[in-house]
Scaffold this active site. Sequence first.
Site, PDB file in Angstrom:
ATOM      1  N   GLY A  49     -30.387   1.300 -33.210  1.00 20.16           N
ATOM      2  CA  GLY A  49     -30.318  -0.113 -32.878  1.00 20.16           C
ATOM      3  C   GLY A  49     -31.184  -0.404 -31.663  1.00 20.16           C
ATOM      4  O   GLY A  49     -32.114   0.348 -31.347  1.00 20.16           O
ATOM      5  N   LEU A  50     -30.877  -1.488 -30.974  1.00 14.24           N
ATOM      6  CA  LEU A  50     -31.719  -1.860 -29.838  1.00 14.24           C
ATOM      7  C   LEU A  50     -31.740  -0.768 -28.782  1.00 14.24           C
ATOM      8  O   LEU A  50     -32.789  -0.437 -28.244  1.00 14.24           O
ATOM      9  CB  LEU A  50     -31.232  -3.181 -29.244  1.00 14.24           C
ATOM     10  CG  LEU A  50     -31.484  -4.392 -30.131  1.00 14.24           C
ATOM     11  CD1 LEU A  50     -30.946  -5.657 -29.480  1.00 14.24           C
ATOM     12  CD2 LEU A  50     -32.963  -4.555 -30.430  1.00 14.24           C
ATOM     13  N   HIS A 273     -14.599 -13.214 -30.651  1.00 11.52           N
ATOM     14  CA  HIS A 273     -15.621 -14.255 -30.595  1.00 11.52           C
ATOM     15  C   HIS A 273     -15.066 -15.579 -31.142  1.00 11.52           C
ATOM     16  O   HIS A 273     -14.474 -15.603 -32.211  1.00 11.52           O
ATOM     17  CB  HIS A 273     -16.835 -13.822 -31.421  1.00 11.52           C
ATOM     18  CG  HIS A 273     -18.063 -14.629 -31.144  1.00 11.52           C
ATOM     19  ND1 HIS A 273     -18.158 -15.951 -31.498  1.00 11.52           N
ATOM     20  CD2 HIS A 273     -19.223 -14.310 -30.538  1.00 11.52           C
ATOM     21  CE1 HIS A 273     -19.351 -16.394 -31.126  1.00 11.52           C
ATOM     22  NE2 HIS A 273     -20.007 -15.423 -30.543  1.00 11.52           N
ATOM     23  N   SER A 291     -23.285 -18.244 -34.818  1.00  9.47           N
ATOM     24  CA  SER A 291     -23.777 -18.056 -33.451  1.00  9.47           C
ATOM     25  C   SER A 291     -23.127 -18.998 -32.447  1.00  9.47           C
ATOM     26  O   SER A 291     -22.927 -20.183 -32.695  1.00  9.47           O
ATOM     27  CB  SER A 291     -25.278 -18.271 -33.389  1.00  9.47           C
ATOM     28  OG  SER A 291     -25.687 -18.377 -32.045  1.00  9.47           O
ATOM     29  N   ARG A 337     -16.664 -16.803 -23.917  1.00 15.00           N
ATOM     30  CA  ARG A 337     -16.034 -16.540 -25.210  1.00 15.00           C
ATOM     31  C   ARG A 337     -14.534 -16.305 -25.123  1.00 15.00           C
ATOM     32  O   ARG A 337     -13.776 -16.811 -25.951  1.00 15.00           O
ATOM     33  CB  ARG A 337     -16.692 -15.307 -25.839  1.00 15.00           C
ATOM     34  CG  ARG A 337     -18.109 -15.603 -26.227  1.00 15.00           C
ATOM     35  CD  ARG A 337     -18.829 -14.381 -26.711  1.00 15.00           C
ATOM     36  NE  ARG A 337     -20.159 -14.769 -27.169  1.00 15.00           N
ATOM     37  CZ  ARG A 337     -21.084 -13.928 -27.555  1.00 15.00           C
ATOM     38  NH1 ARG A 337     -20.850 -12.629 -27.537  1.00 15.00           N
ATOM     39  NH2 ARG A 337     -22.254 -14.365 -27.961  1.00 15.00           N
ATOM     40  N   LEU A 448     -27.942  -7.952 -26.280  1.00 13.34           N
ATOM     41  CA  LEU A 448     -29.306  -7.542 -26.620  1.00 13.34           C
ATOM     42  C   LEU A 448     -30.017  -7.087 -25.358  1.00 13.34           C
ATOM     43  O   LEU A 448     -30.750  -6.110 -25.334  1.00 13.34           O
ATOM     44  CB  LEU A 448     -30.056  -8.710 -27.266  1.00 13.34           C
ATOM     45  CG  LEU A 448     -29.385  -9.316 -28.510  1.00 13.34           C
ATOM     46  CD1 LEU A 448     -30.253 -10.416 -29.099  1.00 13.34           C
ATOM     47  CD2 LEU A 448     -29.124  -8.248 -29.551  1.00 13.34           C
TER      48      LEU A 448
END
Lengths: 644, 245
Positions: A49-50, A273, A291, A337, A448
């Site tokens: 992944g990232l 979330h 989102s 959130r 991210l």
Amino acid sequence: MIQATERSILNSKIPAGPMADKWSTFKANCKLVSPANKRKHTIIVVGTGLAGGAAAASLAELGYNVLNFCIQDSPRRAHSVAAQGGINAAKNYQNDGDSVHRLFYDTIKGGDFRAREANVHRLAELSVNIIDQCVAQGVPFAREYGGTLANRSFGGAQVSRTFYARGQTGQQLLLGAYGQLMRQVDAGRVKLFPRREMLDLVQVDGVARGIICRNLVSGEIESYAADAVLVATGGYSTVFFLSTCAVNCNATAIWRCHKRGAYFANPCYTQIHPTCLPLLGESQSKLTLMSESLRNDGRVWVPKTKGDKRPPHEIPEVERDYFLERRYPAFGNLVPRDIASRAAKAICDEGRGVGATGYSVYLDFGDAIKRLGQATIKERYGNLFAMYEEITADDPYHTPMRIYPAPHYTMGGLWVDYNLMSTIPGLHVLGEANFSDHGANRLGASALMQGLSDGYFVIPYTLGDYLASNKLPKVGTDHDAFKQAVAGVKDQTARLLAVKGTKTVRDYHWELGRILWDQVGMGRNAKGLTQAISDIRALREDYWKNVKVGGTGDDLNKSLEFAGRVADFMELGELMARDALERNESCGGHFREEYQTEEGEALRNDKDFCHVAAWEYQGEGAVPVRHQEALSFEAVHLAQRSYK
Amino acid sequence: MKFNLKIWRQEGPELPGAFRDYTVDNIIPEMSFLEMLDALNEELIRKGEEPVAFDSDCREGICGTCGLVIDGMAHGPKLACTTCEVRMRVFEDGCTITVEPFRAKAFPVIKDLVVDRSAFDRIIGKGGYVSENTGSAPDGNAIPVPKDIAEKAMDSAACIGCGACVAACPNASASLFVSAKISQFALLPQGHAERKSRAQKMVGQMDAEGFGNCSNHAECEAACPKGISIENIARMRAEYMRSLR
């Protein structure tokens, strides 16, 4: 020889000096591996992944030999791909008062003062480099008409610092990293191992020196040796069964490292979330995220009256309760959130939720469409609206969306020091798999940032320092430690297949998920948590007596893959409940009902709990030991978090 | 709802495969196609039969892992979505549904409905990137990109690498996939330094992997869950011709 560290003392290895200079100080003083010696080192990176993909590519660029593993058929499919909204960076391109310090402060405050300051400051500093890097890679970020980069706002911030590529920011950043990774694969500097699942960590003389994997196509159990192991396998929200995560996301790699001695930090810090599609039924395999960027233009509301069953357009303005705007006038719909999720739960528990189950709230774009026009809204959120309509058969341009919170991200993870090294020397943990940067709640567009920061800019320095500081004797997979680990893995596979009970793996996972959602979800209390621990223990015992796994061990077998993961989730779930029970305070995503203010906000206890809880495994069924890393705040002052 | 399923079963790459018939009952219209297959597999496991192997991951249409040919169409009868986004409400109650893997010489079957798409990774390895070592980038705003160009590049970059274009093409060509990546970097200024070598090497690898050539059927565009346009293929050809100059 490296001495296995004194594990009872958690040394965070934060560099000395003023907060803003710590990372520069580290870089100026860390040891380097000479170019000629880098190619003599083999590094295992688990995950693409990232964090994992960026680390594998960057380390290969430097000249290391990299072995990179992933469970997917291609590195491009790691779950970072699904991140929608954006990535934060303290560029201040908008001239709205942003700075490294402000991003640092927002992240510390957003995490409810439960993150390690030095790590967060480094993250804020590196955020600007990440954007530069990704732009240069050809990531197609949104632009203004003049050609400069565009920004949008995200929850928990009063500046506009989020960079984005439509609603597919994670995909585009991941494809950027994947391109760099494949460049190194083609050049022969990274050897790629797709469809492999890490099932054990191998230590020689107390130092991480390799991994054991299952080849998911052939079923073979394979051994790989290296000078260091990097685990970047993401979070553990799938422990809840229903979450926004991909169905193959799991905690097995980090959990097996934990069982081998890596401390697990803050397992109870999970993020629910606020903007997800509500649950439809028991056949559902996942919950879909919409989102958070939607909260920029969408207004959250429910009817003022309990049990109001009228369709939304028939409810007049005065009979609507825009509860986030009412309770948090300064931030409105853009509160963090954890706060937005809890507020929605409270309203639904009160009986004012909407939809067939009464467990959802409206997210309404009517005003934004009137103000900006449908074309603008389509340009901003077109793909999200299409996805919503695909699933629900409702058109959000005309009917408000219905949303409800769902498990999404896990702030907890393996404990790491400033260098991203766990309590096992040589084992480094990156991205969501570690615990370090988000405290008790992660802000939107920060995941991210952290994954790429760890992978591109932190590990290339800290890993070099580790390799240059320690003498690592040559170790091959013929070492006894590998043989023993292989035997252990084979034994577990055989045991799972041998049970031949009556309930499927999914049955158990669903049941575990319900226990966790009810007792270790958005609201927790001592009674429920104690009950959850005993329920999970009973379920786990039953699992090993009564589970039915399909297929065999020697070819592609998804049922067997899931069986191993669920066995680990059973153990992790218990640790989450235990951690939540021991933390007698409310902070961020961890809300203990016993500890709240009169207005129902989280009430922290800084006197007793301003620390990281890091758990040490003590053997199957045994009660783990809780260690503490005290958190000290030098650059920011501990304050009650307010978004009013 | 109740459905009859004809599913391709194949134990391994070298073994012959065949369709087998199954029936599923108590399916609700909101279920996704893959949740329907999950339900079938639960039943097979309970009966002690081998579950149907299929790939999937994000289940929201972005990772590109899932991919089935449903009633002869890659990703099923609904346009512009992936297999995991197909809901059972699009099928008529009681109908028979045929399920097959993505078929192409360059996508060998691993088991049942699971295929090997690693050819795509090898094509990307030949130039699906800007050669940019970590740490060497200028400030983000030092490379301005006009908004319309950025939007166009994003249209191409939206490809999820699922391979539906290959499965839908009578020639099993990977042209849409390859051209989307070549286009993204042909449009953006960052990609210009390696423009020529990228077009040649990526097209060369596509041929070497055994994908067919494009003969303008445009089935790929119709099957693409992300609406990638065949305009990209035209651009790829132009880029390729330009690279020979």
